[in-house]
Design an enzyme around this catalytic site. Structure first.
Site, PDB file in Angstrom:
ATOM      1  N   LYS A 179     -16.227  16.339  10.299  1.00 19.23           N
ATOM      2  CA  LYS A 179     -17.221  16.368  11.361  1.00 19.23           C
ATOM      3  C   LYS A 179     -17.386  17.798  11.846  1.00 19.23           C
ATOM      4  O   LYS A 179     -16.507  18.360  12.498  1.00 19.23           O
ATOM      5  CB  LYS A 179     -16.827  15.459  12.528  1.00 19.23           C
ATOM      6  CG  LYS A 179     -17.988  15.193  13.488  1.00 19.23           C
ATOM      7  CD  LYS A 179     -17.705  14.021  14.404  1.00 19.23           C
ATOM      8  CE  LYS A 179     -18.965  13.621  15.157  1.00 19.23           C
ATOM      9  NZ  LYS A 179     -18.748  12.440  16.037  1.00 19.23           N
ATOM     10  N   GLU A 205      -5.543  -4.385  -1.533  1.00 18.42           N
ATOM     11  CA  GLU A 205      -5.912  -5.585  -0.778  1.00 18.42           C
ATOM     12  C   GLU A 205      -6.951  -6.453  -1.492  1.00 18.42           C
ATOM     13  O   GLU A 205      -7.242  -7.567  -1.042  1.00 18.42           O
ATOM     14  CB  GLU A 205      -6.461  -5.176   0.598  1.00 18.42           C
ATOM     15  CG  GLU A 205      -5.429  -4.558   1.517  1.00 18.42           C
ATOM     16  CD  GLU A 205      -5.324  -3.043   1.405  1.00 18.42           C
ATOM     17  OE1 GLU A 205      -4.792  -2.393   2.317  1.00 18.42           O
ATOM     18  OE2 GLU A 205      -5.788  -2.475   0.368  1.00 18.42           O
ATOM     19  N   THR A 249       0.847  -1.183   0.000  1.00 21.48           N
ATOM     20  CA  THR A 249       0.000   0.000   0.000  1.00 21.48           C
ATOM     21  C   THR A 249       0.888   1.240   0.000  1.00 21.48           C
ATOM     22  O   THR A 249       2.067   1.176   0.347  1.00 21.48           O
ATOM     23  CB  THR A 249      -0.915   0.017   1.224  1.00 21.48           C
ATOM     24  OG1 THR A 249      -0.104   0.094   2.414  1.00 21.48           O
ATOM     25  CG2 THR A 249      -1.766  -1.239   1.292  1.00 21.48           C
TER      26      THR A 249
END
Length: 539
Positions: free
Chosen positions: A436, A327, A180
């Protein structure tokens, strides 16, 4: 029990043998670093792959040895894709766009025994050469002399026989590995078995997934060092399709010229590549003949609906949206319209096509919230989890990341999604990119895609920045099209009919370029760092 099927191993050896038997005259075309074109056939590919496999055996390569490549997309890289697994060793592609310290870490963590490197990327290797210790460095020379102490690839394989005696290979044996990009923490290794790659190739060739066939001319724009070019070179060999490799030349004009000259029918890349191509086509709509091009697959990040519409309405080109990860080998979902959805109004059809789509055969998906799996209602958000025969079950020698895999056998992707009653997945954000504000969630992806629907906007990235009252607020970083103009007030007004007022970015920053990850995605961590001390007005 009598009457059961043969226990036939699913290995890459079958793909290699099949293409030589049935498609020996099909071409493989490469654009080299000096922009020259080289072409040969699958018969040539087969013979040279066997020679390379023999050379690896002479160098002492054994079952399970990791052999790294540091290279662009070209025919010799394709030879490594098959020769290395055919010996029982493991193909390990390295991303030259990573930081040298990450490349050194990855090579050492993988324990690479041999490195194959393009001569044009030797300066990259020199930046971490002192930190790694492969037994041999083999150079793919494109006209430059091979430095002393390194092995010239052509000289290595030239004396070898064109017939290779394959060792016995178990289908569950490792064939390849990728790491990754390491945007959060150290890069993590994913190991692919022969079985996983073969099944992934079969699924990719299905009509309702990528539909790769022998009639196609396939050009993987996505680099061969990025999740095995999404498995497309393997799928093209399985199908016997002509392949066209662009080398390091990934600018819009080079790609479009190659598509035109080789009559490419199928190609694939990340959204940033296609945004640049769309911008050039809009400026020069009659410059390229792309009538042969039937499908442009986009993945790696959410594709803006406006981009999909722009290609089709203005240029008659079909964009296929897909989703996957390192993955997942990487294909997980493809957005194909189900037959009964084709009767929907145009806007609804494009909304579906801009989703990540539904799971390909043998991949299962679910969205999980704090209380468990969430309903497929198209509204409730949860983390996307997947499982299937080509989904990783663990990371290579990395027990610290075991929490990415659930006790009941699912991989936690980190993508926050909704799934609608038809099973279509829509990514609302990466978990780390959600904003958020005042206790409520805002999707940066939804805002970005909407902003990129404005005719003056070429690219846009939205990130969270600290706010003294609301905790976080969205900030939009925008790149305008060449010659276009737009103000923050204009862009905000453009968004107002689509979003609640509290979703709208508090600020728009105009720039010439948005930083990218090694995989070509927007590097939001850099933007968050750059603007974390942004001084908000009216607070």
């Amino acid at each position: 029990m009598e009457g059961l099927m043969m226990n036939y191993p699913l290995t890459l050896v079958h793909l290699l043998e099949r293409v030589s038997q049935y498609f020996p005259r099909v071409e493989v075309v490469s654009r080299l670093p000096d922009k020259s074109i080289t072409r040969y056939t699958y018969a040539d590919f087969y013979r040279r792959t066997h020679r390379f496999a023999n050379a690896l055996r002479r160098l002492g390569v054994e079952k399970g040895d990791r052999i790294a490549t540091l290279a662009w997309n070209h025919y010799r890289h394709l030879e490594a894709y098959f020769a290395i697994p055919a010996t029982g060793a493991v193909l390990h592609t390295l991303n030259p766009r990573l930081h040298p310290s990450d490349l050194a870490y990855i090579m050492n963590h993988a324990g690479d025994r041999i490195l194959l490197v393009d001569d044009v990327l030797l300066p990259v290797f020199e930046r971490f050469r002192a930190e790694v210790h492969p037994r041999h460095v083999i150079v793919w020379s494109h006209g430059q002399p091979v430095p002393e102490g390194f092995i010239d690839y052509e000289a290595l394989i030239e004396p070898e026989p064109e017939s290779f005696a394959y060792p016995e290979i178990d289908e569950n044996q490792a064939a390849g590995m990728c790491y990754t990009s390491g945007t959060t923490g150290r890069p993590k290794g994913v190991v692919y078995s022969h079985r996983a790659i073969v099944l992934h190739s079969l699924a990719s060739a299905l009509v309702d997934t990528l539909a790769v066939s022998q009639r196609d001319v396939v050009m993987p724009v996505v680099p061969m060092f990025h999740a095995n070019a999404w498995g497309i070179p393997f799928t093209a060999v399985l199908a016997g399709a002509k392949q066209v490799f662009p080398g390091p030349h990934l600018d819009p004009d080079s790609l479009l010229s190659l598509m035109e000259s080789e009559q490419v029918t199928f190609t694939a890349g990340v959204p940033t590549i296609w945004l640049g191509i769309l911008d050039l086509l809009d400026r020069k709509p009659d410059a390229y003949n792309l009538k042969s091009l039937r499908a442009m697959v986009v993945g790696g990040a959410a594709a803006p609906q406006a981009m999909i519409e722009g290609f089709e309405k203005r240029h008659g080109l079909n964009v296929v949206h897909a989703w996957g990860m390192t993955e997942t080998t990487p294909l997980g979902t493809v957005s194909r319209l189900k037959r009964h959805l084709e009767a929907l109004p145009e806007e609804e059809r494009y909304r579906y096509r801009a989703m990540q789509g539904y799971a390909v055969p043998f991949v299962e998906v679910r969205a999980v919230g704090d209380s468990g799996p969430v309903p497929w209602d198209g509204r409730t958000m949860g983390e996307l989890q997947v499982r299937g025969p080509w989904i990783a079950s663990s990371y290579f020698e990395n027990p610290a990341e075991a929490d990415k895999f659930t006790p009941d056998g699912w991989f936690r992707t980190g993508d926050i999604v909704t799934i609608d009653p038809e099973g279509y997945v829509r990514i609302t954000d990466r978990a780390k990119d959600l904003i958020k504000s005042g206790g409520e969630w805002i999707s940066s992806v939804d805002l970005e895609n909407a902003i990129m629907g404005h005719p003056a906007v070429k690219e846009a990235a939205v990130v969270a920045v600290p706010h003294p009252k609301w905790g976080e607020r969205p900030l939009a970083v925008v790149v305008l099209r060449e010659g276009a103009q737009a103000t923050a007030d204009e862009l905000r007004a453009f968004l107002e009919p689509r979003f609640a007022k509290w979703w709208l970015p508090d600020a728009f920053v105009f720039t010439d370029q948005i930083p990218r990850t090694a995989a070509g995605k927007f590097l939001k961590s850099a933007l968050r760092e750059q603007y974390r001390d942004y001084v908000w007005e009216n607070t």
